[in-house]
Write a protein that holds these residues in place. Structure first.
Motif, mmCIF file in Angstrom:
data_model
loop_
_atom_site.group_PDB
_atom_site.id
_atom_site.type_symbol
_atom_site.label_atom_id
_atom_site.label_comp_id
_atom_site.label_asym_id
_atom_site.label_seq_id
_atom_site.Cartn_x
_atom_site.Cartn_y
_atom_site.Cartn_z
ATOM 1 N N GLY A 293 28.028 118.200 55.268
ATOM 2 C CA GLY A 293 29.289 117.527 54.994
ATOM 3 C C GLY A 293 29.681 117.518 53.541
ATOM 4 N N GLU A 294 28.862 118.064 52.660
ATOM 5 C CA GLU A 294 29.207 118.129 51.233
ATOM 6 C C GLU A 294 30.361 119.103 51.035
ATOM 7 O OE1 GLU A 294 27.103 119.563 47.047
ATOM 8 O OE2 GLU A 294 25.866 118.713 48.651
ATOM 9 N N THR A 295 31.255 118.788 50.108
ATOM 10 C CA THR A 295 32.433 119.609 49.847
ATOM 11 C C THR A 295 32.524 119.915 48.358
ATOM 12 O OG1 THR A 295 33.855 117.668 49.537
ATOM 13 C CG2 THR A 295 33.690 118.581 51.778
ATOM 14 N N PHE A 296 33.365 120.894 48.049
ATOM 15 C CA PHE A 296 33.689 121.189 46.645
ATOM 16 C C PHE A 296 35.110 121.718 46.586
ATOM 17 C CE2 PHE A 296 33.951 124.124 43.008
ATOM 18 C CZ PHE A 296 33.747 123.202 42.002
ATOM 19 N N GLU A 297 35.923 121.015 45.821
ATOM 20 C CA GLU A 297 37.321 121.397 45.648
ATOM 21 C C GLU A 297 37.514 121.958 44.244
ATOM 22 O OE1 GLU A 297 41.801 119.408 45.571
ATOM 23 O OE2 GLU A 297 40.007 118.164 45.792
ATOM 24 N N LEU A 298 38.105 123.146 44.169
ATOM 25 C CA LEU A 298 38.403 123.790 42.888
ATOM 26 C C LEU A 298 39.911 123.971 42.800
ATOM 27 C CD1 LEU A 298 37.267 125.110 40.301
ATOM 28 C CD2 LEU A 298 37.253 127.281 41.534
ATOM 29 N N ASP A 299 40.542 123.123 42.009
ATOM 30 C CA ASP A 299 41.997 123.146 41.876
ATOM 31 C C ASP A 299 42.360 123.790 40.543
ATOM 32 O OD1 ASP A 299 44.678 122.796 41.906
ATOM 33 O OD2 ASP A 299 44.661 120.624 42.159
ATOM 34 N N ARG A 300 42.806 125.023 40.600
ATOM 35 C CA ARG A 300 43.273 125.749 39.413
ATOM 36 C C ARG A 300 44.720 126.209 39.631
ATOM 37 N NH1 ARG A 300 39.267 123.781 37.807
ATOM 38 N NH2 ARG A 300 37.554 124.730 36.623
ATOM 39 N N HIS A 301 45.475 125.364 40.313
ATOM 40 C CA HIS A 301 46.841 125.748 40.664
ATOM 41 C C HIS A 301 47.717 125.893 39.424
ATOM 42 C CE1 HIS A 301 50.989 125.112 42.224
ATOM 43 N NE2 HIS A 301 50.537 125.866 43.217
ATOM 44 N N ARG A 302 47.557 125.003 38.467
ATOM 45 C CA ARG A 302 48.414 125.056 37.273
ATOM 46 C C ARG A 302 47.958 126.132 36.309
ATOM 47 N NH1 ARG A 302 48.267 119.382 34.837
ATOM 48 N NH2 ARG A 302 49.481 120.470 33.244
ATOM 49 N N GLU A 303 46.623 126.313 36.160
ATOM 50 C CA GLU A 303 46.143 127.308 35.208
ATOM 51 C C GLU A 303 46.196 128.720 35.778
ATOM 52 O OE1 GLU A 303 44.441 124.599 36.189
ATOM 53 O OE2 GLU A 303 43.068 123.861 34.640
ATOM 54 N N CYS A 304 45.752 128.889 37.034
ATOM 55 C CA CYS A 304 45.575 130.230 37.595
ATOM 56 C C CYS A 304 46.376 130.469 38.866
ATOM 57 C CB CYS A 304 44.096 130.486 37.880
ATOM 58 S SG CYS A 304 43.001 130.131 36.475
ATOM 59 N N GLY A 305 46.939 129.434 39.437
ATOM 60 C CA GLY A 305 47.779 129.627 40.609
ATOM 61 C C GLY A 305 47.055 129.581 41.934
ATOM 62 N N TYR A 306 45.794 129.152 41.975
ATOM 63 C CA TYR A 306 45.085 129.104 43.250
ATOM 64 C C TYR A 306 44.359 127.778 43.407
ATOM 65 C CZ TYR A 306 40.667 129.999 40.778
ATOM 66 O OH TYR A 306 39.576 129.902 39.960
ATOM 67 N N ARG A 307 44.042 127.455 44.676
ATOM 68 C CA ARG A 307 43.238 126.285 45.013
ATOM 69 C C ARG A 307 42.172 126.713 46.010
ATOM 70 N NH1 ARG A 307 46.833 121.139 46.458
ATOM 71 N NH2 ARG A 307 44.829 120.119 46.028
ATOM 72 N N SER A 308 41.037 126.032 45.968
ATOM 73 C CA SER A 308 39.894 126.437 46.785
ATOM 74 C C SER A 308 39.180 125.194 47.302
ATOM 75 C CB SER A 308 38.937 127.300 45.953
ATOM 76 O OG SER A 308 37.690 127.446 46.594
#
Length: 744
Positions: free
Chosen positions: A451-466
């Protein structure tokens, strides 16, 4: 013949003598003449060889001296040189050990003083050819003069020893005389020898005075030259610092700019096609250069294309030129065009981009015996081995999966490609680039909790979210979903099968990776290759990638076959080599890719292919005639001091950076991982053990509930045990889909 008794060594003596040196199993120990001088131990076959032939020299400053028994001892400098020596007696061995230890201490002290004072002889970098030659000539002349003075001192020293010994003998004889007749003759002899000794001593003193004055005069000049070099170095460092500040200022100004230059937003820009057409033509000529044959891969050979392709019309090869030569320029122009397009969404105001961290605490230097832990784990899966954090890195497996997006620009360029074959080249390069961060990363990532998660939000810098989630614990499986505003979506379902084989550790990723481009609706899929960690027991750990990858476009049928060559000591190829061929649905080859997975990849347009001669294994190789190779991807340099920060890349340094608003199950909130990053490894080990034991107890409780439910026929249909296969269950997929909707 008896050997002369060696004097007791002192720190300033040059020590010489016979020793027996081990040569090989046939000749055994052989008698050699050894000379210890200025921290260097040299040996010769005979004393006569001292003037012309030295058989070997070892520097005692970095050497290790070990005593084996009453007569044998060993001198080694870390494996490159090892002398197994034997003295004629225990007393002689002890004299040599004393002399060697004194010489080693003095050499280490001189080396430390030289490093601290910075008085090493500076390398002369001439400003011009004539000035440099004059300075070199002057230095060589000075060194020759100083060497001659040293030789004079050595000669005077030998004479003093000789005349001093003669004088001592005469005095001894004088004491033993009793007859008065012989007294006068002996006194006269003593007087003559004393005079010779005084003359020699005066010569020695004068030579010392000359040498000292000359050394002092030239030392001042050299110190002045060294000071000048230091000042020049400081000025260069200040200049570089100013340039770096200016670059940083311009970069911030560019990021903060909200209005584009008129030249890019002017609609009349398209009317200036004449100038751009000339530029394209010149670039087209550069793209059609031909090159020498590349290193021969296993399945195919690339050779320069026939010169007739130079005479093809511009309309026939404009596609090739746009695909290879002007890629970077076209990408930049497209980005500016999109920004100036009134239909594209424009932000009302530009918020400042968050500054990410560029350093983490240095890795502590804790010693731990790997074999003492791993010897009982041979044949087991890696996920079931209890490992201390000493072998980890402060990132979880979910964060390592997110590192695949380090070179997201390749997918951005692929989304803008109009040719599916060219798009395949970018996707293949992206596939290879995901391994570039593993070349020095021998640390094991933390196993995520269920159930562990990891969110990588680079929408403003690079245009993607993960977003990643651990959806299964045994077997461990993770789901990863990422999307970009540039028009691509990436998702992967990964589970690992790993085996420890004693000398090496094999990690076999299972599951597939999917990439979909919205504009062309092209759907690509591929799988990962096997990762092998070598030298588990003895030696330095190193990582190799080996296997084959097939990148398939399910819409057009295009395919790229990539081959990761395993490392071989006897191979003439470059290490970590990757080769590949891009073919269409009919099997016709269009592009050749080559490079290494830790440095760069290049691709070449195939103009013609033919069958060549049979290879070493009897297989017929294909010969491809290609245009000049173009670089499609290159690894970013590691940040400064990366060797002390687990060899993390710039992106990896930011993955575990604390952020507000992340989920409670995010990997950044793991206490054991945070403690390890901060250098508290003992506390991290205790916390890691607590979390793992808690997860095991929870798993056992679920298994008991499943058994209890299965024993009741009425509840058997309602509560079925989770599937034990390596595939991700539908329930886990649904769980991940719900989390994805919540986050995005």
């Amino acid at each position: 013949m008896s050997e002369p008794k060696s004097p007791t060594p002192t720190p300033g003596d040059t020590y010489k003598g016979w020793l027996f040196k081990w040569t090989n199993y046939i000749k055994g120990y052989q008698r050699r003449w050894f000379v210890l001088s200025n921290g260097l131990l040299s040996y010769y076959r005979t004393q006569a060889e001292m003037g012309h032939t030295c058989r070997g020299t070892i520097n005692l400053a970095t050497a290790n001296i070990a005593v084996e028994d009453s007569c044998n001892f060993v001198i080694s400098n870390g494996g490159a040189q090892t002398y197994h020596l034997k003295a004629s007696s225990e007393v002689e061995r002890q004299r040599w050990i004393t002399a060697l230890e004194l010489a080693k201490a003095k050499a280490v002290q001189m080396q430390a003083e030289s490093d601290d004072s910075g008085d090493d002889f500076p390398a002369v970098s001439p400003n011009s050819g004539q000035g440099g030659d004059c300075r070199n000539t002057e230095i060589q002349s000075t060194l020759r003069t100083l060497n001659s003075k040293v030789e004079d001192l050595a000669t005077c020293n030998d004479l003093i020893v000789k005349h001093g010994s003669a004088l001592q003998r005469s005095l001894s004889e004088l004491e033993g005389l009793r007859v008065a007749v012989d007294m006068g003759e002996k006194v006269k002899q003593v007087t003559e020898r004393a005079t010779l000794f005084r003359i020699t001593s005066n010569a020695m003193i004068n030579a010392c005075r000359d040498f000292l004055s000359m050394a002092q005069s030239h030392s001042k000049r050299w110190q002045k030259a060294l000071q000048t070099e230091r000042e020049q170095r400081i000025r260069l460092e200040e200049t570089l610092e100013q340039l770096a500040k200016q670059h940083n200022h311009l970069e911030r100004a560019f990021r903060g700019a909200t209005v584009l230059p008129p030249s890019f937003s002017n609609p009349a820009l398209g009317n200036k096609g004449g100038v751009s057409g000339k530029a394209d033509a010149s670039d087209e000529d550069d793209d059609n250069e031909f090159f020498d044959a590349m290193e021969e891969p296993a399945e195919f050979i690339t050779v320069p294309a026939d010169p007739k392709y130079h005479r093809r019309s511009g309309s026939n090869i404009s596609g090739i030129s746009s695909e290879t030569g002007t890629d970077d320029q076209s990408v930049n122009f497209d980005e500016l065009s999109l920004a100036s397009n009134p239909e594209s969404p424009q932000p009302l105001e530009l918020e400042p981009v968050r500054q990410r961290r560029t350093r983490i605490p240095d890795k502590p230097n804790y010693y731990l015996n790997l074999w003492s832990i791993m010897k009982n784990c041979i044949g087991k899966e890696l996920s079931k081995i209890p490992m201390p954090v000493n072998f980890n890195e402060p990132l979880s497996m979910l964060q390592r999966l997110s590192e695949d997006l380090e070179y997201y620009e390749l997918l951005d360029k692929a989304a803008k490609s109009h040719s599916s074959l060219e798009q395949m080249c970018y996707v293949a390069a992206f596939t290879v680039s995901s391994y570039s961060t593993t070349v020095h990363r021998t640390g094991k990532p933390f196993n995520p909790l269920l159930g562990e998660t990891f969110e990588l939000d680079r929408h403003r810098e690079c245009g993607y979210r993960s977003l990643c989630e651990q959806v299964s614990h045994h077997p461990p499986a993770a789901a990863h979903h990422a999307f970009s505003e540039k028009g691509w979506t990436l998702r992967q379902e990964i589970t690992l099968a790993s085996k420890f084989r004693g000398k090496y550790l094999s990690i076999m990723p299972l599951g597939s990776i999917q990439c979909i481009f919205e504009k062309s609706n092209n759907h690509y899929s591929w799988k990962k290759v096997t990762t092998t960690v070598h030298n588990i027991i003895v030696g330095k750990l190193w990582i190799d990638q080996s296997g084959e990858i097939d990148v398939v476009n399910h819409k057009t049928g295009d395919r790229c076959h990539l081959k990761f060559a395993p490392y071989s000591y006897f191979s003439r190829d470059v290490p970590r080599k990757v080769t590949g061929v891009v073919t269409d649905k009919d099997g016709k080859a269009h592009y050749v890719l080559s490079g290494t997975w830790d440095e760069k990849m290049e691709f070449s347009k195939i103009m013609q292919s033919s069958k060549g001669e049979n290879g070493t294994e009897g297989k017929q190789r294909t010969v491809y005639q290609t245009l000049k190779a173009k670089e499609i991807w290159r690894k970013n340099p590691l940040p400064e001091g990366a060797e002390n920060m687990y060899y993390f890349s710039s992106l990896a340094l930011t993955l575990n950076e604390p952020e507000e608003g992340v989920a409670p199950t995010d990997s950044r909130r793991r206490p054991d991982q945070r403690l390890m990053e901060e250098g508290h490894w003992d506390e991290a080990n205790a916390e890691k053990q607590r979390l793992e034991e808690k997860q095991r107890s929870t798993r056992r409780e679920r298994e008991r509930e499943a058994v209890k439910a299965a024993s009741s026929p009425e509840e058997a249909d309602a509560k079925e045990p989770a599937p034990a296969s390596s595939e991700i269950s539908d329930e886990s997929k649904y769980h991940f889909t719900v989390l994805y909707k919540v986050y995005f």
